[in-house]
Design a protein around this motif. Structure first.
Motif, mmCIF file in Angstrom:
data_model
loop_
_atom_site.group_PDB
_atom_site.id
_atom_site.type_symbol
_atom_site.label_atom_id
_atom_site.label_comp_id
_atom_site.label_asym_id
_atom_site.label_seq_id
_atom_site.Cartn_x
_atom_site.Cartn_y
_atom_site.Cartn_z
ATOM 1 N N SER A 24 0.830 -1.210 0.000
ATOM 2 C CA SER A 24 0.000 0.000 0.000
ATOM 3 C C SER A 24 0.863 1.257 0.000
ATOM 4 N N ALA A 25 1.938 1.240 0.779
ATOM 5 C CA ALA A 25 2.830 2.405 0.828
ATOM 6 C C ALA A 25 3.480 2.632 -0.541
ATOM 7 N N SER A 27 2.264 1.724 -3.439
ATOM 8 C CA SER A 27 1.213 2.187 -4.345
ATOM 9 C C SER A 27 0.927 3.672 -4.161
ATOM 10 N N LEU A 28 0.838 4.110 -2.916
ATOM 11 C CA LEU A 28 0.600 5.528 -2.663
ATOM 12 C C LEU A 28 1.745 6.388 -3.185
ATOM 13 N N TYR A 29 2.976 5.916 -3.015
ATOM 14 C CA TYR A 29 4.137 6.646 -3.526
ATOM 15 C C TYR A 29 4.065 6.764 -5.051
ATOM 16 N N VAL A 31 1.426 6.614 -6.971
ATOM 17 C CA VAL A 31 0.332 7.520 -7.342
ATOM 18 C C VAL A 31 0.791 8.969 -7.213
ATOM 19 N N GLY A 32 1.518 9.279 -6.138
ATOM 20 C CA GLY A 32 2.037 10.639 -5.958
ATOM 21 C C GLY A 32 3.002 11.032 -7.060
ATOM 22 N N GLU A 34 3.092 9.808 -10.103
ATOM 23 C CA GLU A 34 2.318 9.940 -11.337
ATOM 24 C C GLU A 34 1.587 11.286 -11.382
ATOM 25 N N ARG A 35 1.014 11.676 -10.263
ATOM 26 C CA ARG A 35 0.307 12.968 -10.234
ATOM 27 C C ARG A 35 1.278 14.129 -10.417
#
Length: 62
Positions: A24-25, A27-29, A31-32, A34-35
């Motif tokens: 999860s960590a 994945s969140l990284y 996503v950040g 990519e944004r």
């Protein structure tokens, strides 16, 4: 005999929990990142549009 199974099961469930938390960590990284990349490209596109508009309107771009 059933007591040792419970300990092994508990160890495995703890490992699975850690794997999920780390996944999860990550994945969140991602996503950040990519944004950030999308925002950077959007800003560059907006800057190019501003340059094109100023050239078409006869401005010097400043």
């Amino acid at each position: 005999m059933s007591g040792s199974r419970g300990i092994v099961g508990e160890k495995w469930s703890q490992k699975i929990l850690w794997i999920c938390a780390i996944g999860s960590a990550i994945s969140l990284y991602l996503v950040g990142v990519e944004r950030q990349t999308q925002n950077r490209f959007q800003k560059m596109a907006d800057d190019l549009d501003d340059i094109d508009y100023s050239e078409k309107s006869g401005g010097d771009g400043t």
